[in-house]
Structure formats: structure tokens, C-alpha cells
Scaffold this motif. Structure first.
Motif, mmCIF file in Angstrom:
data_model
loop_
_atom_site.group_PDB
_atom_site.id
_atom_site.type_symbol
_atom_site.label_atom_id
_atom_site.label_comp_id
_atom_site.label_asym_id
_atom_site.label_seq_id
_atom_site.Cartn_x
_atom_site.Cartn_y
_atom_site.Cartn_z
ATOM 1 N N SER A 43 0.834 -1.208 0.000
ATOM 2 C CA SER A 43 0.000 0.000 0.000
ATOM 3 C C SER A 43 0.865 1.254 0.000
ATOM 4 O O SER A 43 0.635 2.196 -0.774
ATOM 5 C CB SER A 43 -0.929 -0.005 1.215
ATOM 6 O OG SER A 43 -1.768 -1.138 1.216
ATOM 7 N N GLY A 44 1.858 1.299 0.876
ATOM 8 C CA GLY A 44 2.780 2.423 0.887
ATOM 9 C C GLY A 44 3.537 2.552 -0.419
ATOM 10 O O GLY A 44 3.834 3.658 -0.885
ATOM 11 N N GLY A 45 3.841 1.409 -1.022
ATOM 12 C CA GLY A 45 4.529 1.430 -2.309
ATOM 13 C C GLY A 45 3.702 2.064 -3.402
ATOM 14 O O GLY A 45 4.206 2.844 -4.218
ATOM 15 N N PHE A 46 2.409 1.748 -3.438
ATOM 16 C CA PHE A 46 1.545 2.350 -4.452
ATOM 17 C C PHE A 46 1.457 3.861 -4.274
ATOM 18 O O PHE A 46 1.514 4.617 -5.250
ATOM 19 C CB PHE A 46 0.144 1.735 -4.395
ATOM 20 C CG PHE A 46 0.084 0.347 -4.950
ATOM 21 C CD1 PHE A 46 0.397 0.100 -6.273
ATOM 22 C CD2 PHE A 46 -0.272 -0.722 -4.149
ATOM 23 C CE1 PHE A 46 0.367 -1.174 -6.786
ATOM 24 C CE2 PHE A 46 -0.300 -1.998 -4.650
ATOM 25 C CZ PHE A 46 0.014 -2.229 -5.972
ATOM 26 N N ILE A 47 1.309 4.306 -3.045
ATOM 27 C CA ILE A 47 1.203 5.747 -2.802
ATOM 28 C C ILE A 47 2.468 6.451 -3.288
ATOM 29 O O ILE A 47 2.405 7.477 -3.981
ATOM 30 C CB ILE A 47 0.945 6.013 -1.315
ATOM 31 C CG1 ILE A 47 -0.452 5.502 -0.919
ATOM 32 C CG2 ILE A 47 1.079 7.496 -0.992
ATOM 33 C CD1 ILE A 47 -0.713 5.482 0.572
ATOM 34 N N LEU A 48 3.635 5.915 -2.950
ATOM 35 C CA LEU A 48 4.887 6.531 -3.370
ATOM 36 C C LEU A 48 5.025 6.516 -4.891
ATOM 37 O O LEU A 48 5.415 7.528 -5.500
ATOM 38 C CB LEU A 48 6.063 5.801 -2.731
ATOM 39 C CG LEU A 48 6.226 5.961 -1.220
ATOM 40 C CD1 LEU A 48 7.274 4.995 -0.691
ATOM 41 C CD2 LEU A 48 6.581 7.394 -0.854
ATOM 42 N N ALA A 49 4.709 5.389 -5.514
ATOM 43 C CA ALA A 49 4.854 5.284 -6.967
ATOM 44 C C ALA A 49 3.897 6.220 -7.688
ATOM 45 O O ALA A 49 4.277 6.911 -8.642
ATOM 46 C CB ALA A 49 4.625 3.836 -7.403
ATOM 47 N N ARG A 77 -4.666 9.816 -15.910
ATOM 48 C CA ARG A 77 -5.480 8.610 -16.071
ATOM 49 C C ARG A 77 -4.583 7.375 -16.014
ATOM 50 O O ARG A 77 -3.579 7.298 -16.725
ATOM 51 C CB ARG A 77 -6.222 8.647 -17.415
ATOM 52 C CG ARG A 77 -7.357 9.646 -17.462
ATOM 53 C CD ARG A 77 -7.804 9.965 -18.878
ATOM 54 N NE ARG A 77 -7.896 8.806 -19.743
ATOM 55 C CZ ARG A 77 -8.978 8.015 -19.882
ATOM 56 N NH1 ARG A 77 -10.071 8.295 -19.166
ATOM 57 N NH2 ARG A 77 -8.977 6.992 -20.709
ATOM 58 N N VAL A 78 -4.953 6.422 -15.152
ATOM 59 C CA VAL A 78 -4.158 5.215 -14.949
ATOM 60 C C VAL A 78 -5.052 4.005 -15.176
ATOM 61 O O VAL A 78 -6.110 3.871 -14.542
ATOM 62 C CB VAL A 78 -3.549 5.170 -13.531
ATOM 63 C CG1 VAL A 78 -2.702 3.914 -13.348
ATOM 64 C CG2 VAL A 78 -2.724 6.422 -13.270
ATOM 65 N N ALA A 97 -8.348 -1.369 -3.821
ATOM 66 C CA ALA A 97 -7.525 -0.291 -3.278
ATOM 67 C C ALA A 97 -6.805 0.489 -4.373
ATOM 68 O O ALA A 97 -6.488 1.668 -4.187
ATOM 69 C CB ALA A 97 -6.515 -0.838 -2.271
ATOM 70 N N TYR A 98 -6.537 -0.141 -5.540
ATOM 71 C CA TYR A 98 -5.940 0.623 -6.636
ATOM 72 C C TYR A 98 -6.820 1.827 -6.951
ATOM 73 O O TYR A 98 -6.362 2.959 -7.024
ATOM 74 C CB TYR A 98 -5.840 -0.222 -7.914
ATOM 75 C CG TYR A 98 -5.006 -1.451 -7.870
ATOM 76 C CD1 TYR A 98 -3.920 -1.574 -7.008
ATOM 77 C CD2 TYR A 98 -5.276 -2.504 -8.735
ATOM 78 C CE1 TYR A 98 -3.150 -2.713 -7.004
ATOM 79 C CE2 TYR A 98 -4.512 -3.644 -8.742
ATOM 80 C CZ TYR A 98 -3.450 -3.758 -7.879
ATOM 81 O OH TYR A 98 -2.688 -4.886 -7.870
ATOM 82 N N VAL A 144 -0.154 2.278 -16.669
ATOM 83 C CA VAL A 144 -0.885 1.014 -16.690
ATOM 84 C C VAL A 144 -0.436 0.199 -15.483
ATOM 85 O O VAL A 144 0.764 0.128 -15.189
ATOM 86 C CB VAL A 144 -0.610 0.229 -17.985
ATOM 87 C CG1 VAL A 144 -1.200 -1.181 -17.914
ATOM 88 C CG2 VAL A 144 -1.164 0.975 -19.196
ATOM 89 N N LEU A 145 -1.396 -0.408 -14.796
ATOM 90 C CA LEU A 145 -1.117 -1.230 -13.620
ATOM 91 C C LEU A 145 -1.665 -2.628 -13.842
ATOM 92 O O LEU A 145 -2.847 -2.798 -14.136
ATOM 93 C CB LEU A 145 -1.756 -0.598 -12.386
ATOM 94 C CG LEU A 145 -1.771 -1.392 -11.067
ATOM 95 C CD1 LEU A 145 -0.365 -1.791 -10.654
ATOM 96 C CD2 LEU A 145 -2.435 -0.581 -9.976
ATOM 97 N N THR A 146 -0.797 -3.627 -13.751
ATOM 98 C CA THR A 146 -1.232 -5.018 -13.832
ATOM 99 C C THR A 146 -0.865 -5.754 -12.558
ATOM 100 O O THR A 146 -0.007 -5.306 -11.790
ATOM 101 C CB THR A 146 -0.601 -5.756 -15.033
ATOM 102 O OG1 THR A 146 0.823 -5.822 -14.855
ATOM 103 C CG2 THR A 146 -0.925 -5.058 -16.344
ATOM 104 N N MET A 147 -1.515 -6.913 -12.351
ATOM 105 C CA MET A 147 -1.245 -7.740 -11.174
ATOM 106 C C MET A 147 -1.227 -9.196 -11.603
ATOM 107 O O MET A 147 -2.157 -9.682 -12.247
ATOM 108 C CB MET A 147 -2.330 -7.533 -10.125
ATOM 109 C CG MET A 147 -2.082 -8.244 -8.811
ATOM 110 S SD MET A 147 -3.525 -8.064 -7.710
ATOM 111 C CE MET A 147 -2.739 -8.061 -6.108
#
Length: 396
Positions: A111-117, A127-128, A137-138, A179-182
Motif C-alpha cells: 500500500s505504501g509502495g503504491f502511494i509513493l509510486a 489517467r491510470v 484499493a488501486y 498502466v497497472l497489472t497484477m
């Protein structure tokens, strides 16, 4: 002089972005289940995506030794040198990918990583692209930061993963910034093949987009190992955590791998937002890499749960689910029973004593007919859940 009543006082308004953040429904389900248990009821928990096994003993022992030493203070904002070096070594050992330790950022969980990135990469309003279904949460972190999530619907035709064509189509409608993938994915459990990841990475390079890969469920695959996006694109931003494979959700420690040009920017953000990640959690994270034997034994339990559920769920009328390649989730279509997943899950909880999560948490457009089950508990719990839900379905 009479003071005005509190209701007539001019009160500050709430931030519009915060008002747009949806509740994390799975946490609401967990709260409802806890209330039933406090009143003496019995609940089988299949709602929350966290391991039921304790953190491996060797990890806890390392933290204990550090605690006895007495010095529990700040570390460098980017993380301790030894942990960053150990994470870099992990990429060489696990994937054959060379990563400089200087490109590693230790974070407060993923979670902290996403906020920083997100803060480092995107201008306000950017737009992501994310997937639907996808991790809620994304969407909510992006909204909270003043960014615009672009939910791209994925389905069986793409094995529930993003493709270059889907990305290009969304970008043509209005320019994307990232773009965000998982993979493995939450809630679907789907693992992207190496060529699929490479194709997404190439399309992001072609369009000039940031590519962020969430790899928090790496280590938890059942057919073939997951591939890091770094193997396809050394500039991909990797988000990972010790939470899932290493059973360390409450330790709140994860990491980013970022291009060198982002390191100083993210360091400045971390210095101000959290100063540093807790020292004890970093010690535990470094020890986690030596706990593979314990973690693999826990994973074997997930594999047994998965095998049981893949056979047992169709036998009670719940056989319409996505591929379960990795993670510890089964994403089920309940359309034959209900088009209201919130009501379905509420009834399963209250009448059958099993906590599961409505698909609306993961897919705002289509989630009314889907639910997610987590099989991170014991085999006995999985068997009990199937028995309870099966009896409940027969009685409806």
C-alpha cells in the motif's frame, strides 16, 4: 451573549476526493463476521486475503533478537542497506534478473509502495489503467491522490488480463499516463504468461506510459512460476510485499523496484510521509528470505485447499469460476442464484455462517453476480465452508 448551537456553526467541508473513496467491502464483511462471533455465533472466514498461518518462527526469532538488542529507531528513508541488498539478491536468485540495490525502496507494505509510486509518476488528474475485476484499493488510492482510475473490463477472451489492444483502445479514447497489472491477480488468481507481460510492457513503451506491476502474490502459484515484469522491461516499476507468501500482513513491510531516475524523488516523499519503515519489520523482512522451507510448507496447505475446492464447489452447484493459477482466491459467478452479490454474501454469512466477499468490491460494473472466496485457511475450514454453503443452497 448566547453561543450558537453546534449545528449552526460553520463547519469545514470534507475533501471531495475523500468522499469519492469507496469502502473496502471485505473489511466491512470482516467486521460483520466479528460481530456474529462476539455474540456466540460460528463463522468460517473466507473473506479476507491474508494467510491464517503465523509468521514463520525463524522470522519472528530474528525480530525478537533485534528487539532484545534495544535499538529500535529510524532507518534510512529508502530502507536499511542490508535489506535492500538482500532484495536485489532475491531478483538474481529467483528470476535471473540483475537489479542494483540502489533501485530498491523499502515501503510500508505494498500500500505504501503504491502511494509513493503514484505520487512520483503521475500529475494530478492523470489517467491510470487498471483491470475490472481488480484489487479495489488501486481505484481508491488513485482517487484519494487526485488521479483518475480507468477500469478496463477483462474477461475470458483475454484470460482476465490486460492486453496491448485494450490498452491502446483506452489510450485512444483519452490519453493514459500509466498502466497497472497484477499477476497473480486478486480476486481472480490468474497468472499472466511471460509473453503476455512482455506484450503489455512493449505497448507501454510504445505509448510512453509508466508500467507498474503488482507482484505481491509471487511465490504463490500452482502450475508454473510467475514472471517478474523486470524480465521484459528493466524500467517497469515493481510493487511487492512480504505480506502474502511470507505470512507477514501485520508487519507492514514491502518494497518497490524503480528506475534510477525515480529514486531521489521517492526518497524525498518517504522522508516526509513516513520517515522510514519500522526497523523491526525490516529485520524480519531480511530474515524472511531464509524461511523458504517454512513458507513452502504453508503453500502446500493452500495447494491442498485449492485442489479440494476445485472438486467440491462444482458438486454443490458453484462450478462457474475463473482459472485459479495463483494467489489463494476463487472468483465465482453466482448468477444462477442471485444478481445481488451483496445480499447473497450477507445471507451466506447470517444463515450459513460463512464469510465471503461480494464481487462489487472488485468490479463495480459486473460484480453484482460474482463473489470471492479466500482459501488461505485450513483444509478443515474449507470443508466446513463447503458443507455449510451446500446445505444452505439446498434449503433456499
Amino acid at each position: 451573549m448566547t453561543q450558537p448551537a453546534p449545528s449552526s456553526l460553520l463547519m469545514p467541508t470534507l475533501a471531495a476526493r475523500a468522499e469519492r473513496v469507496s469502502p473496502f467491502i471485505v473489511m466491512d464483511v470482516m467486521n460483520q463476521a466479528a460481530a456474529i462471533e462476539r455474540n456466540g455465533g460460528s463463522v468460517v472466514h473466507m473473506e479476507v486475503g491474508q494467510p491464517s498461518a503465523p509468521t514463520p518462527a525463524s522470522i519472528r526469532a530474528a525480530a525478537g533478537r533485534a528487539l532484545e538488542h534495544g535499538r529500535i529507531g529510524y532507518t534510512q528513508a529508502l530502507g536499511t542497506d542490508s535489506l535492500r541488498e538482500r532484495i536485489a539478491r532475491h531478483y538474481r536468485d529467483a528470476y535471473g534478473v540483475g537489479v542494483a540495490a540502489q533501485r530498491i525502496v523499502v515501503t510500508t507494505g505494498s500500500s505504501g509502495g503504491f502511494i509513493l509510486a503514484f505520487l512520483a509518476c503521475f500529475q494530478p488528474g492523470a489517467r491510470v489503467a487498471i483491470t475490472a475485476p481488480g484489487y479495489p484499493a488501486y481505484r481508491n488510492i488513485l482517487i484519494a491522490l487526485g488521479l483518475e482510475p480507468v477500469a478496463i473490463e477483462v474477461g475470458p477472451e483475454t484470460r482476465f488480463a490486460l492486453t496491448p489492444e485494450l490498452i491502446a483502445r483506452a489510450h485512444a479514447e483519452a490519453p493514459l499516463a500509466g498502466v497497472l497489472t497484477m499477476s497473480p491477480a486478486n480476486p481472480t488468481g490468474v497468472v499472466m504468461a511471460p509473453d503476455a507481460i512482455a506484450a503489455v510492457a512493449a505497448e507501454c513503451r510504445r505509448l510512453g506510459l509508466w508500467y507498474i506491476s503488482d507482484e505481491i502474490y509471487h511465490g504463490l502459484t500452482y502450475e508454473a512460476p510467475a514472471t517478474t515484469a523486470l524480465a521484459a522491461d528493466p524500467d517497469a516499476i515493481i510493487v511487492n510485499s512480504f505480506s502474502k507468501y511470507y505470512c507477514m500482513t501485520g508487519w507492514r513491510v514491502g518494497w518497490l523496484v524503480v528506475p534510477e531516475r525515480l529514486v531521489r524523488t521517492i526518497e524525498r516523499l518517504q522522508q516526509n510521509l513516513s520517515i522510514s519503515v519500522p526497523y523491526l519489520s525490516q529485520v524480519a523482512g531480511e530474515a524472511a528470505f531464509e524461511a523458504t522451507a517454512e513458507c513452502e510448507a504453508i503453500k502446500a496447505g493452500y495447494a491442498a485447499n485449492r485442489a479440494y475446492l476445485l472438486k467440491a464447489l462444482p458438486e454443490i452447484g458453484l462450478g462457474d469460476f475463473l482459472p485459479v493459477d495463483g494467489a489463494f482466491y476463487i472468483y465465482l459467478d453466482i448468477g444462477r442464484y442471485s444478481n445481488d452479490s451483496m445480499a447473497f454474501c450477507r445471507d451466506v454469512l447470517n444463515q450459513a455462517g460463512v464469510a465471503i466477499t461480494p464481487g462489487l468490491d472488485f468490479d463495480e460494473a459486473r460484480g453484482a453476480r460474482t463473489v470471492r472466496m479466500s482459501f488461505a485457511g485450513s483444509l478443515q475450514e474449507c470443508e466446513q465452508a463447503v458443507e455449510r454453503i451446500g446445505a444452505w443452497l439446498k434449503s433456499r
